[in-house]
Every structure is written in C-alpha cells, then in structure tokens.
Write a protein that holds these residues in place. Structure first.
Motif, PDB file in Angstrom:
ATOM      1  N   MET A 142       0.857  -1.064  -0.055  1.00 50.00           N
ATOM      2  CA  MET A 142       0.043   0.026  -0.111  1.00 50.00           C
ATOM      3  C   MET A 142       0.877   1.344   0.064  1.00 50.00           C
ATOM      4  N   GLY A 143       0.334   2.384  -0.737  1.00 52.51           N
ATOM      5  CA  GLY A 143       1.274   3.585  -0.610  1.00 52.51           C
ATOM      6  C   GLY A 143       1.054   4.250   0.883  1.00 52.51           C
ATOM      7  N   ASN A 144       2.083   5.191   0.849  1.00 45.33           N
ATOM      8  CA  ASN A 144       2.069   5.866   2.452  1.00 45.33           C
ATOM      9  C   ASN A 144       0.897   6.812   2.490  1.00 45.33           C
ATOM     10  N   CYS A 145      -0.106   7.097   2.902  1.00 45.88           N
ATOM     11  CA  CYS A 145      -0.903   8.038   3.121  1.00 45.88           C
ATOM     12  C   CYS A 145      -0.379   9.308   3.867  1.00 45.88           C
ATOM     13  N   LYS A 146       0.303   8.801   4.989  1.00 43.69           N
ATOM     14  CA  LYS A 146       0.754   9.579   5.830  1.00 43.69           C
ATOM     15  C   LYS A 146       2.092  10.821   5.142  1.00 43.69           C
ATOM     16  N   SER A 147       2.471  10.040   4.257  1.00 44.46           N
ATOM     17  CA  SER A 147       3.629  11.106   3.535  1.00 44.46           C
ATOM     18  C   SER A 147       2.914  11.889   2.780  1.00 44.46           C
ATOM     19  N   SER A 148       1.753  12.022   2.263  1.00 41.73           N
ATOM     20  CA  SER A 148       1.233  12.483   1.470  1.00 41.73           C
ATOM     21  C   SER A 148       0.440  13.879   2.100  1.00 41.73           C
ATOM     22  N   SER A 149       0.601  15.171   1.279  1.00 38.39           N
ATOM     23  CA  SER A 149      -0.235  16.257   1.995  1.00 38.39           C
ATOM     24  C   SER A 149      -1.555  16.109   1.903  1.00 38.39           C
ATOM     25  N   ARG A 150      -2.227  16.514   2.975  1.00 33.73           N
ATOM     26  CA  ARG A 150      -3.530  16.498   3.146  1.00 33.73           C
ATOM     27  C   ARG A 150      -4.357  17.620   3.852  1.00 33.73           C
ATOM     28  N   ALA A 151      -5.446  17.829   4.035  1.00 29.10           N
ATOM     29  CA  ALA A 151      -6.067  18.843   4.654  1.00 29.10           C
ATOM     30  C   ALA A 151      -7.567  18.736   5.138  1.00 29.10           C
ATOM     31  N   ASP A 192      -5.583  -3.363  10.519  1.00 26.42           N
ATOM     32  CA  ASP A 192      -4.730  -2.720  11.569  1.00 26.42           C
ATOM     33  C   ASP A 192      -5.159  -1.258  11.713  1.00 26.42           C
ATOM     34  N   SER A 193      -5.966  -1.243  12.927  1.00 22.65           N
ATOM     35  CA  SER A 193      -6.648   0.010  13.047  1.00 22.65           C
ATOM     36  C   SER A 193      -5.832   1.345  13.718  1.00 22.65           C
ATOM     37  N   ASP A 194      -4.558   0.915  13.796  1.00 13.98           N
ATOM     38  CA  ASP A 194      -3.666   2.235  14.150  1.00 13.98           C
ATOM     39  C   ASP A 194      -3.035   2.578  13.142  1.00 13.98           C
ATOM     40  N   HIS A 195      -3.397   2.351  11.989  1.00 16.02           N
ATOM     41  CA  HIS A 195      -2.687   2.736  10.665  1.00 16.02           C
ATOM     42  C   HIS A 195      -3.687   3.132   9.627  1.00 16.02           C
ATOM     43  N   PHE A 196      -3.491   3.685   8.568  1.00 11.72           N
ATOM     44  CA  PHE A 196      -4.208   3.917   7.387  1.00 11.72           C
ATOM     45  C   PHE A 196      -4.606   2.747   6.688  1.00 11.72           C
ATOM     46  N   VAL A 197      -5.563   2.738   5.845  1.00 11.28           N
ATOM     47  CA  VAL A 197      -5.878   1.491   4.971  1.00 11.28           C
ATOM     48  C   VAL A 197      -6.397   2.382   3.636  1.00 11.28           C
ATOM     49  N   ARG A 198      -5.724   1.861   2.584  1.00 11.33           N
ATOM     50  CA  ARG A 198      -5.785   2.381   1.386  1.00 11.33           C
ATOM     51  C   ARG A 198      -6.691   1.446   0.494  1.00 11.33           C
ATOM     52  N   SER A 199      -7.915   2.237  -0.315  1.00 11.63           N
ATOM     53  CA  SER A 199      -8.810   1.485  -1.093  1.00 11.63           C
ATOM     54  C   SER A 199      -7.753   1.196  -2.380  1.00 11.63           C
ATOM     55  N   PRO A 200      -8.341   0.162  -3.240  1.00  4.66           N
ATOM     56  CA  PRO A 200      -7.616   0.079  -4.563  1.00  4.66           C
ATOM     57  C   PRO A 200      -8.092   1.282  -5.401  1.00  4.66           C
ATOM     58  N   THR A 201      -7.168   1.512  -6.390  1.00  4.02           N
ATOM     59  CA  THR A 201      -7.425   2.926  -7.130  1.00  4.02           C
ATOM     60  C   THR A 201      -8.467   2.593  -8.186  1.00  4.02           C
ATOM     61  N   PHE A 202      -9.038   3.749  -8.621  1.00  2.35           N
ATOM     62  CA  PHE A 202     -10.174   3.887  -9.542  1.00  2.35           C
ATOM     63  C   PHE A 202     -10.061   5.011 -10.344  1.00  2.35           C
ATOM     64  N   GLU A 203     -10.594   5.009 -11.418  1.00  2.00           N
ATOM     65  CA  GLU A 203     -10.445   6.117 -12.540  1.00  2.00           C
ATOM     66  C   GLU A 203     -11.711   6.975 -12.751  1.00  2.00           C
ATOM     67  N   VAL A 204     -11.275   8.329 -12.434  1.00  2.00           N
ATOM     68  CA  VAL A 204     -12.312   9.093 -13.003  1.00  2.00           C
ATOM     69  C   VAL A 204     -11.927  10.303 -13.719  1.00  2.00           C
ATOM     70  N   GLY A 205     -12.284  10.628 -15.021  1.00  2.00           N
ATOM     71  CA  GLY A 205     -11.643  11.552 -15.678  1.00  2.00           C
ATOM     72  C   GLY A 205     -10.344  11.603 -16.172  1.00  2.00           C
ATOM     73  N   GLY A 206     -10.033  10.043 -16.470  1.00  5.06           N
ATOM     74  CA  GLY A 206      -8.932   9.802 -17.206  1.00  5.06           C
ATOM     75  C   GLY A 206      -7.640   9.730 -15.921  1.00  5.06           C
ATOM     76  N   HIS A 207      -7.986   9.982 -14.737  1.00  2.00           N
ATOM     77  CA  HIS A 207      -7.156  10.178 -13.534  1.00  2.00           C
ATOM     78  C   HIS A 207      -7.323   8.835 -12.360  1.00  2.00           C
ATOM     79  N   LYS A 208      -6.403   8.626 -11.682  1.00  3.66           N
ATOM     80  CA  LYS A 208      -6.467   7.681 -10.692  1.00  3.66           C
ATOM     81  C   LYS A 208      -6.657   8.410  -9.515  1.00  3.66           C
ATOM     82  N   TRP A 209      -7.482   7.730  -8.741  1.00  4.16           N
ATOM     83  CA  TRP A 209      -7.905   8.286  -7.128  1.00  4.16           C
ATOM     84  C   TRP A 209      -7.914   7.162  -6.265  1.00  4.16           C
TER      85      TRP A 209
END
Length: 332
Positions: A1-10, A210-227
């Motif tokens: 899984m990618g690291n959500c914590k290293s990404s910027s978010r607000a 693992d409830s102490d960390h993030f869980v990332r969904s599979p990627t999906f596509e909208v508008g030609g971009h991955k989310w």
C-alpha cells in the motif's frame, strides 16, 4: 500500500467589516503586494455549481502552508443578504500541537478601475485544532455582480498578504515574514461537461484491519485520472475519537504538464441496516498528485461501533466516494 501519511492532506471553521453599499473596505494602495493573487475565472459558473466555497491551492509563507477560501453565497446569521466572504486557512500538517500562531493579515479584492487592492485587515490565532480564520471581508454578492471595477470579463482577483506572525510555544519561536514574489494562481470553472464518477469500497474485513494505521482502497479512475480513498479506522493524529476519511489523487498522477483538477467530492459511510448513510460534501478543492482532502473527524468511534447502527455489520463496512471534476487550476 502507498503511504498516506507521507502525502499532504487537509481537513475540511467573526471580527469583521460588514460593507454597506460603498463596501467600506480599506484601499491598500498600489504598493500593496499580496503573497497570493488568486484569479477566479468564470465567476458566474462558480455560482452555478452551488458550491458553498472554493479553496485555492496552497501558497507558502514563513514555513507554513496557507489557503484562501472564497464563499460566494455566504449569509450572516439573521440576514438573507448573500455575501462573497473571504477566509484564511492554514494547513494542519504544518501546525505543531501546543503552538499558537498569531497572524496579522489582509484579505482583499482587486479594483481594476483604481489599479489597487482593497479589503480588510484582520488578526487570528491559528492552532492545531483551529485552522480556519473567521469569514471576513464581506462583499455584497449582488453589488459585486453589477460592478465593472471588481468583476471584469466574468473574473475576480482576490489577494492575501501575511503581515506578521508570532508563535506562542514552549520554544518561544520567532518567525520573520520574508517577502517574496507573489504566488499567482488561476481557477477555471467549466460552464458545462462536468465529469462525474462514483466508487464503492466494500471492506469485508474491517474489524481485522490494523486500526492504528491507514488503509488505502484500490485505485479507481475518474476523468482519466487515478484516485483512491484512505481511511484511518481509529482516526489519524488530527482526529478526536473519530474515524478519519480522505480522498486522494494518486501520486503517480502528478499532473505536472497540465492543470490541476478542481473537484467537488462527497464521501459516505453507508448504513447497511437503516439506510441512514453518513455523508459529507466539500466545496471546490484543488487536487494534484499525492494531495488528499477529507475529514479527520468524519464519524465518532462510538457511533461507528454502535450495534444498533449499520455502519459496521459483522465485519463489513462500506465507503462510497462521489466526485465531480468541475474545472482546473494552474499557476500564473
């Protein structure tokens, strides 16, 4: 899984001047140089989206990330008069728990006739749990729409200048506001042809995560971009006994050679028993690769675990993301 914590978010908050027909806003003069100059193109299209707010991309000043938020149809308590209200926001990841950041700033709109900015000066104490200033610099919407000085070719230019920053902390940190070139951003709202997409994430092993960390969904596509959706089952470091939920544009989708995407999103946790789904909808947000927006306090853990509710049934939890790409943003 990618690291959500290293990404910027607000995360997705009044001393103010209430203008009369003359707007009563201070002329800052031609020497006023904002830290952010934000041009909203197609202002009428912004109104047609019905969005409660539009938020700029980040600009940087004195070690902090800042955003300008414009609420195009803000209403004061007890009044039906719509105003365009400006608000300053800081990025929660750039704030340190236990620190209070006292900021003196100016919020403004550009007067094309006078060739200068005018607006309101304000002060606000930002801290880890309070990242929005109060609505300020209230501009009567109907007068703005009739103005040839502030609305030109269906575009408005807004500004922010950070004048002074004081930090109250155990270290008594001193901050010097260093002037630099103005950050120029453009927001474009499409008149039609919005791209919409929906993704439903069925987690059948929610209680085993693992409830102490993030869980990332599979990627999906909208508008030609991955989310992807990112969930913290016990909340991230910004939450208070709540589940945290975010939407990300995948970091591999850097959008370096084209405009950033302006999105309205709705995130939901489905009630599998009673159909009383919990949803939250954003205003207009700027997404670029690795950027996430969402809610740290999305759902209280007590309500999440309530057997009478339907948010977790057995070990199943269902999250839904609806997003609409309404425009683009670029640096001027």
């Amino acid at each position: 899984m990618g690291n959500c914590k290293s990404s910027s978010r607000a995360r997705l908050g009044k001393a103010h001047v209430v203008p009369d027909s003359e707007w009563r806003m201070q002329d800052f003069g031609k020497t006023h140089v904002p830290d952010l100059e934000w041009r909203i193109n197609d202002f009428s299209s912004l109104l047609e989206t019905g969005a409660k707010s539009a938020k700029s991309d980040a600009f940087h000043c004195s070690g902090y990330n800042w955003y300008l938020q414009v609420s195009p149809m803000h209403k004061e308590t007890g009044s039906e008069t719509p105003y365009v209200a400006l608000c300053l926001k800081t990025s929660q990841p750039s704030m340190v728990p236990g620190h209070t950041v006292h900021v003196v700033f100016e919020l403004s709109i550009y007067n094309h006739t006078k060739g200068m900015y005018c607006g309101c000066k304000d002060t606000y104490n930002f801290h880890f749990k309070n990242t929005y200033s109060k609505e300020q610099c209230l501009i009567p919407l109907q007068e703005l729409l009739k103005s040839s000085a502030f609305l030109v070719d269906d575009s408005c230019v807004f500004g922010v200048e950070i004048l002074k920053i004081d930090v109250s902390s155990p270290e008594k940190k001193a901050v010097v506001v260093q002037k630099k070139d103005t950050t120029v951003q453009n927001l474009f709202v499409q008149k039609k042809g919005f791209v919409k997409g929906t993704y439903t994430w069925n987690m059948n092993n929610f209680l085993e995560l693992d409830s102490d960390h993030f869980v990332r969904s599979p990627t999906f596509e909208v508008g030609g971009h991955k989310w992807y959706v990112c969930i913290y089952p016990r909340g991230d470091k910004y939450s208070t006994d709540c589940l945290s939920l975010y939407l990300y544009l995948d970091a591999s989708d850097e959008l370096r050679l084209e405009s950033k995407k302006v999105v309205v999103m709705t995130l939901s946790i489905l009630d599998q028993k009673n159909g009383k789904h919990l949803t939250a909808t954003s205003g207009l947000l700027v997404f670029t690769g690795g950027r996430g927006w969402g809610w740290a306090d999305f759902l209280g853990l007590k309500n999440l675990k309530d057997p009478a509710g339907g948010y977790v049934v057995g070990s199943s939890c269902v999250v839904k993301a609806d997003l609409t790409i309404v425009g683009s943003s670029n640096d001027g």
